[in-house]
Design a protein around this motif. Sequence first.
Motif, PDB file in Angstrom:
ATOM      1  N   SER A  23       0.891  -1.298   0.049  1.00  0.00           N
ATOM      2  CA  SER A  23       0.019  -0.208  -0.020  1.00  0.00           C
ATOM      3  C   SER A  23       0.985   1.214   0.071  1.00  0.00           C
ATOM      4  O   SER A  23       1.882   1.344   0.573  1.00  0.00           O
ATOM      5  CB  SER A  23      -0.947  -0.105   1.145  1.00  0.00           C
ATOM      6  OG  SER A  23      -1.463   1.206   1.548  1.00  0.00           O
ATOM      7  N   THR A  25       0.217   4.209   1.502  1.00  0.00           N
ATOM      8  CA  THR A  25      -0.129   4.851   2.436  1.00  0.00           C
ATOM      9  C   THR A  25      -0.112   4.501   3.831  1.00  0.00           C
ATOM     10  O   THR A  25      -0.043   5.141   4.931  1.00  0.00           O
ATOM     11  CB  THR A  25      -1.433   5.457   2.202  1.00  0.00           C
ATOM     12  OG1 THR A  25      -2.657   4.499   2.104  1.00  0.00           O
ATOM     13  CG2 THR A  25      -1.520   6.456   1.238  1.00  0.00           C
ATOM     14  N   SER A  26      -0.101   3.055   3.855  1.00  0.00           N
ATOM     15  CA  SER A  26      -0.126   2.184   5.201  1.00  0.00           C
ATOM     16  C   SER A  26       0.737   0.897   5.136  1.00  0.00           C
ATOM     17  O   SER A  26       1.303   0.665   4.095  1.00  0.00           O
ATOM     18  CB  SER A  26      -1.606   1.926   5.380  1.00  0.00           C
ATOM     19  OG  SER A  26      -2.238   1.003   4.369  1.00  0.00           O
ATOM     20  N   ASP A  27       0.770   0.186   6.342  1.00  0.00           N
ATOM     21  CA  ASP A  27       1.323  -1.057   6.553  1.00  0.00           C
ATOM     22  C   ASP A  27       0.494  -2.304   6.119  1.00  0.00           C
ATOM     23  O   ASP A  27       0.281  -3.286   6.800  1.00  0.00           O
ATOM     24  CB  ASP A  27       1.745  -1.098   7.829  1.00  0.00           C
ATOM     25  CG  ASP A  27       2.713  -0.305   8.300  1.00  0.00           C
ATOM     26  OD1 ASP A  27       3.425   0.608   7.576  1.00  0.00           O
ATOM     27  OD2 ASP A  27       2.781   0.031   9.658  1.00  0.00           O
ATOM     28  N   GLN A  42      -1.918  -6.863   7.163  1.00  0.00           N
ATOM     29  CA  GLN A  42      -1.074  -5.909   7.590  1.00  0.00           C
ATOM     30  C   GLN A  42       0.051  -6.429   8.400  1.00  0.00           C
ATOM     31  O   GLN A  42       0.042  -7.488   9.085  1.00  0.00           O
ATOM     32  CB  GLN A  42      -2.070  -5.141   8.807  1.00  0.00           C
ATOM     33  CG  GLN A  42      -1.282  -3.980   9.544  1.00  0.00           C
ATOM     34  CD  GLN A  42      -2.299  -2.988  10.575  1.00  0.00           C
ATOM     35  OE1 GLN A  42      -3.442  -3.920  11.083  1.00  0.00           O
ATOM     36  NE2 GLN A  42      -2.014  -2.027  10.812  1.00  0.00           N
ATOM     37  N   SER A  44       3.746  -6.072  10.554  1.00  0.00           N
ATOM     38  CA  SER A  44       4.804  -5.304  11.729  1.00  0.00           C
ATOM     39  C   SER A  44       5.776  -6.503  12.233  1.00  0.00           C
ATOM     40  O   SER A  44       5.584  -7.464  11.927  1.00  0.00           O
ATOM     41  CB  SER A  44       3.792  -5.022  12.562  1.00  0.00           C
ATOM     42  OG  SER A  44       3.294  -5.819  13.323  1.00  0.00           O
ATOM     43  N   ASP A 280       7.311   3.651   3.465  1.00  0.00           N
ATOM     44  CA  ASP A 280       8.109   4.199   4.350  1.00  0.00           C
ATOM     45  C   ASP A 280       9.664   3.539   3.905  1.00  0.00           C
ATOM     46  O   ASP A 280      10.536   4.236   4.483  1.00  0.00           O
ATOM     47  CB  ASP A 280       7.968   3.672   5.771  1.00  0.00           C
ATOM     48  CG  ASP A 280       7.921   2.375   6.120  1.00  0.00           C
ATOM     49  OD1 ASP A 280       8.454   1.504   4.871  1.00  0.00           O
ATOM     50  OD2 ASP A 280       7.749   1.804   7.059  1.00  0.00           O
TER      51      ASP A 280
END
Length: 526
Positions: A23, A25-27, A42, A44, A280
């Motif tokens: 994505s 914009t996000s994880d 998602q 992490s 990121d």
Amino acid sequence: MDDNAVRPKSLKFKEPVIDVAFSPTSDLVASSLITGHIFIHQYSLSGNTRQHRLKPHRKSCRSLCFSGDGHSLYTASKDKSWQSLDIATGAELTRVEEAHDKAINIVKYVNEQIIATGDESGGVKLWDIRQNRPAFTFKEHVDYISDMVFNTEKRHLLATSGDGCLSVYDVRKSKPFHVSENQDDELLSVAIMRGGKKVVVGETDGVLGIFTYGQFDDVTDRFPGHPQSIDSICKLTEDMCVTGSSDGLLRIVQLFPHKLVGIAGDHKSLPVEKVVLSYDQQWLASCSHDHTVHFWDIGYIFNDGASDEDEDEDANGDIQLDAQAMAIQISKGIADDDPEIDIDGLSDGSELRVRGDPDDDVGSSDESDEVDVVDSDSDSGESDGPDSDDRQTTIQPAKPLALATEDAKGNSTNANEDAGDSDGWGSWGDSDDEAGKDKRRKPKPTKAERQKAKRAALAELVNPDKKKRASGASRWNVMALRDSVAIVGQESILSNYNIGENIAYGKTGAAQLKVEEDADIYNIAT
């Protein structure tokens, strides 16, 4: 943070993964399978969480990509359809059946109004997603469309094809902007580099072809060095990219000047289908024929920037030495395996155990997802069901090397045991003298001393059982020099030539002093 949790767990599936996308914009990471399934997770360091498990296509889902705002996911399939999904709910937003006459190979998000698709016969279509109909249709190729990239500034869509040509389309016009001459090799991947001034394409013979933007008739430069085809290119910076090759390696490549910097990951000789960078700039994700999506730490490329030119040079030297250390560990088979792998993308404690106790239970949890096997719909024919032989492990980044130092009495100590080890190569802090004496701080080493110590540690890693050569021993060894050129530069094609010939033909543009330093590290005493 847990020392073992250096990167998110790998996602293990029961069927081959064809494509993967982060994505913007996000994880979140999306994976498409040969069965037509789509998984959204998602990710992490603490564990991965599955958000959606969907089967929007009857046949294999060959390509997927996120929208610019990250709210939608576009998918394309062998069943000739493409569709968009809502990320929050997993609901279908748009579906276009029979979008092409042939199976669709790739879908690419262009902007909030347009997406592009390419099929296995060479057709390219630009779709008005507001009306769900094609705005322009192009037929400039005679073989499959392998990859696409969009130049936002010039509003150009670039596409590579198996027919050996690169095509460029202005998304505002109905005619192609330019089609290159045939490059006498299949073009498999493409990226725009150097601030839009260069276009890099990956070829089946392992060569990176480089076009100058606006001069699309033929390549203006070529960079050989990959032993097999370059199936995916992921841009890191304007001068650096990661390539995914059929030999299973993810290589960090610098352009202008051209050189292979190091290895970012390894799929153990299985072809790399796709490699992508997270929003990121911290992780790479890659997929191969091992039914797994692996994550690799790439943040050091962006985070190790120094404030002045000297520090930049020092950081670049450190990165290259770290990359060499990882390459050696991979070649020697001593790199650690991933301690935990998620089966079918689950983080429910049903991780695959690797190199564990023979009495450990191996297998998927009852909660694991059952992915239906598709017979005639699969790209690769028959698809094997879940089997323990399909388990794969991943290679961690190279462990920091322990530097051996000597105190005033000549006693050897391990610098990594000292407090204040901040860079993984050992501490240069205070040392205690004998009782009753004042503590004295060792002078901070210079950049040259620091990298000399790293090279010494690399030499110890290569030949841990070898003692330092006697001064009378021969300084050079042809085999060692060939190994040095192969690891530091491009893959070696040398025979048993003399030293001068090895330097001349081994690594293009290599300075003799640099090659000699590298050879000294890997030299095997005669």
